[in-house]
Design a protein around this motif. Sequence first.
Motif, mmCIF file in Angstrom:
data_model
loop_
_atom_site.group_PDB
_atom_site.id
_atom_site.type_symbol
_atom_site.label_atom_id
_atom_site.label_comp_id
_atom_site.label_asym_id
_atom_site.label_seq_id
_atom_site.Cartn_x
_atom_site.Cartn_y
_atom_site.Cartn_z
ATOM 1 N N VAL A 91 11.788 1.609 -1.208
ATOM 2 C CA VAL A 91 12.418 2.646 -0.383
ATOM 3 C C VAL A 91 13.291 3.560 -1.240
ATOM 4 N N SER A 92 13.901 3.026 -2.281
ATOM 5 C CA SER A 92 14.680 3.871 -3.200
ATOM 6 C C SER A 92 13.774 4.863 -3.900
ATOM 7 N N SER A 93 12.577 4.423 -4.273
ATOM 8 C CA SER A 93 11.630 5.316 -4.926
ATOM 9 C C SER A 93 11.180 6.421 -3.975
ATOM 10 N N ALA A 94 10.981 6.069 -2.710
ATOM 11 C CA ALA A 94 10.569 7.080 -1.723
ATOM 12 C C ALA A 94 11.621 8.179 -1.601
ATOM 13 N N PHE A 95 12.880 7.786 -1.430
ATOM 14 C CA PHE A 95 13.949 8.791 -1.313
ATOM 15 C C PHE A 95 14.162 9.515 -2.643
ATOM 16 N N GLY A 96 14.016 8.792 -3.761
ATOM 17 C CA GLY A 96 14.184 9.408 -5.062
ATOM 18 C C GLY A 96 13.154 10.476 -5.358
ATOM 19 N N GLN A 97 11.950 10.317 -4.787
ATOM 20 C CA GLN A 97 10.894 11.320 -4.955
ATOM 21 C C GLN A 97 11.020 12.468 -3.953
ATOM 22 N N GLY A 98 12.005 12.386 -3.067
ATOM 23 C CA GLY A 98 12.159 13.418 -2.047
ATOM 24 C C GLY A 98 11.281 13.220 -0.834
ATOM 25 N N ASN A 99 10.631 12.033 -0.733
ATOM 26 C CA ASN A 99 9.756 11.736 0.400
ATOM 27 C C ASN A 99 10.591 11.058 1.483
ATOM 28 N N HIS A 100 11.441 11.838 2.131
ATOM 29 C CA HIS A 100 12.406 11.287 3.085
ATOM 30 C C HIS A 100 11.746 10.776 4.356
ATOM 31 N N VAL A 101 10.652 11.396 4.775
ATOM 32 C CA VAL A 101 9.960 10.932 5.990
ATOM 33 C C VAL A 101 9.414 9.531 5.774
ATOM 34 N N THR A 102 8.755 9.320 4.631
ATOM 35 C CA THR A 102 8.231 7.989 4.325
ATOM 36 C C THR A 102 9.355 6.968 4.250
ATOM 37 N N GLY A 103 10.437 7.306 3.567
ATOM 38 C CA GLY A 103 11.562 6.386 3.454
ATOM 39 C C GLY A 103 12.164 6.041 4.802
ATOM 40 N N ALA A 104 12.319 7.039 5.669
ATOM 41 C CA ALA A 104 12.900 6.798 6.993
ATOM 42 C C ALA A 104 11.984 5.933 7.859
ATOM 43 N N THR A 115 0.826 -1.208 0.000
ATOM 44 C CA THR A 115 0.000 0.000 0.000
ATOM 45 C C THR A 115 0.859 1.257 0.000
ATOM 46 N N VAL A 116 1.985 1.221 0.704
ATOM 47 C CA VAL A 116 2.922 2.345 0.658
ATOM 48 C C VAL A 116 3.403 2.564 -0.776
ATOM 49 N N ALA A 117 3.715 1.472 -1.470
ATOM 50 C CA ALA A 117 4.159 1.586 -2.865
ATOM 51 C C ALA A 117 3.084 2.213 -3.736
ATOM 52 N N LEU A 118 1.823 1.837 -3.511
ATOM 53 C CA LEU A 118 0.721 2.434 -4.271
ATOM 54 C C LEU A 118 0.601 3.917 -3.949
ATOM 55 N N GLY A 119 0.811 4.254 -2.679
ATOM 56 C CA GLY A 119 0.734 5.654 -2.289
ATOM 57 C C GLY A 119 1.840 6.494 -2.888
ATOM 58 N N LEU A 120 3.020 5.911 -3.045
ATOM 59 C CA LEU A 120 4.133 6.635 -3.649
ATOM 60 C C LEU A 120 3.927 6.835 -5.152
ATOM 61 N N GLY A 121 3.322 5.817 -5.798
ATOM 62 C CA GLY A 121 3.078 5.917 -7.232
ATOM 63 C C GLY A 121 4.365 5.891 -8.032
ATOM 64 N N LYS A 122 4.264 6.287 -9.304
ATOM 65 C CA LYS A 122 5.406 6.384 -10.231
ATOM 66 C C LYS A 122 6.190 5.074 -10.253
ATOM 67 N N GLY A 123 7.511 5.151 -10.052
ATOM 68 C CA GLY A 123 8.353 3.966 -10.144
ATOM 69 C C GLY A 123 8.091 2.939 -9.060
ATOM 70 N N ALA A 124 7.495 3.349 -7.938
ATOM 71 C CA ALA A 124 7.228 2.411 -6.842
ATOM 72 C C ALA A 124 6.139 1.411 -7.196
ATOM 73 N N LEU A 125 5.327 1.706 -8.214
ATOM 74 C CA LEU A 125 4.239 0.796 -8.585
ATOM 75 C C LEU A 125 4.789 -0.534 -9.090
ATOM 76 N N PHE A 126 5.827 -0.485 -9.903
ATOM 77 C CA PHE A 126 6.482 -1.713 -10.368
ATOM 78 C C PHE A 126 6.946 -2.530 -9.174
ATOM 79 N N ALA A 127 7.606 -1.868 -8.223
ATOM 80 C CA ALA A 127 8.125 -2.558 -7.045
ATOM 81 C C ALA A 127 6.996 -3.120 -6.188
#
Length: 477
Positions: free
Chosen positions: A387-400, A304-316
């Motif tokens: 997690v790479s997608s989260a940091f790559g999108q600048g969503n550092h709080v989610t990644g952490a 669900t986190v991956a769906l929330g991030l969208g973009k490249g995280a959807l593949f993951a």
Amino acid sequence: MMWALVLLPLVGSALTWLVPDNRRRAWVLPVVSLAHLAITMVLIAEAPAASPGGWILLDALGKLVLAGNSILFTVCSLYAVGYLAYRLKRPNRVLCASLLVCLSATSLVAISHHLGLLWIALEATTLTMAPLIYFNHNARSIEATWKYLLICSVGIAIALLGLFFLAYSTIVAKQEVTLLLPTLIGNAAALHPGWRHAAFIFLLVGFGSKMGLAPLHTWKPDAYGEAPGLVGALLAGGLVNCALLALLRVYQIAVASTEGALFQQVLLVMGLVSMAFAAVFMARQSDFKRMLAYSSVEHVGIITVALGLGKGALFAGLLHMINNSLTKGVLFLACGNIHRAYNSKSTQFVRGAIRRTPWSGALFMAAFLAITGSPPFAPFVSEFLIVSSAFGQGNHVTGALFLLFLALIFIGMASTVLPVVLGEVPKDLERTRYRDAFPTVFPPLILMGIVLVLGVWIPEPLRVLLHDAAALLGGEA
């Protein structure tokens, strides 16, 4: 051939009901499941056109869920032959028939492109799983069955209200009144905003309860803890994917409307909350099968986190759906063997499984490392990509937070698994007649092999299918 996916298991279910012998009846399961898997592979290679009216269609998302469920069910059906050989004194007619009806219903979920038909198929999976959870026929199993039925039925009823609201939004907007997925996606932006918004809320709550997203997960610990390992594998690896597919259909409509960003934000929060719940309740679990329920809560949260991030995280996220399904199969089948060897699920009595059941203990340990994201297993790849997608999108709080919860869950799960597998066998513990044998060890070993292979190499056809499925959700090419 798509209808064969639905009809073949139903014919097999009727056949199991007619076979009088407990031992011979179990062999119907692998015969039907292998035929189902063969049809699945043919359809994935070259899917036929949509049915007249467009109600039935096998797209990339459906192919992923169908393939994952068919592979898992085939392995579980092979395991069932060995498992039921230990349970010959207990009638298995209802279990065998219900398993095949469930396979039929999950297949219908995968090929449904009408949300009403999808809802019916999803409700059928709920009903057919109830007698499977109750297989042991004791007080705890009937309590788990009623809790599962009550919570999931309420959830699926809420989802039905969401479908009513979605259909009514087409009426208010003076659009074609339909629940066909392509039409809803095409007209999503023109639907009435108020009714559409209400529909998304109800559908998220309804399908989220079926998936076991926190705090809608309360049926999972009892159902997973009391169901046979065979049934737990299908609950955690198969039924979760069906509910997730239903949510993905709603996701497709939301992304096509003006509320895609809001829907993704809600999913992101719910995913992190699920991981947080799992981190808290995973610690100090004395029942190792209930522990796997909280692991399931964690991994639906990860997806669900991956769906929330969208973009490249959807593949993951879609890759993790497959990885989680296969790895959960290993965990539940292996812990089912350990449960029978010790006649207990309590960590107070179950110690040193690697000595009493060497193969099952080793598989349980390997699957624990895999499901907690350790390399070189497949879940590590998908979690790393998320997690790479989260940091790559600048969503550092989610990644952490994602990394923090993963670390806490690893520690909590290790505190249960390591003593179960590597501890000292209690000297006064009663010996049971179960020993590791080929029929109950080889099936989870197959799944473990696939999980290891996917950790080092994703076959090109699977990679293409994942990219096609992510594109349907608005993911990056």
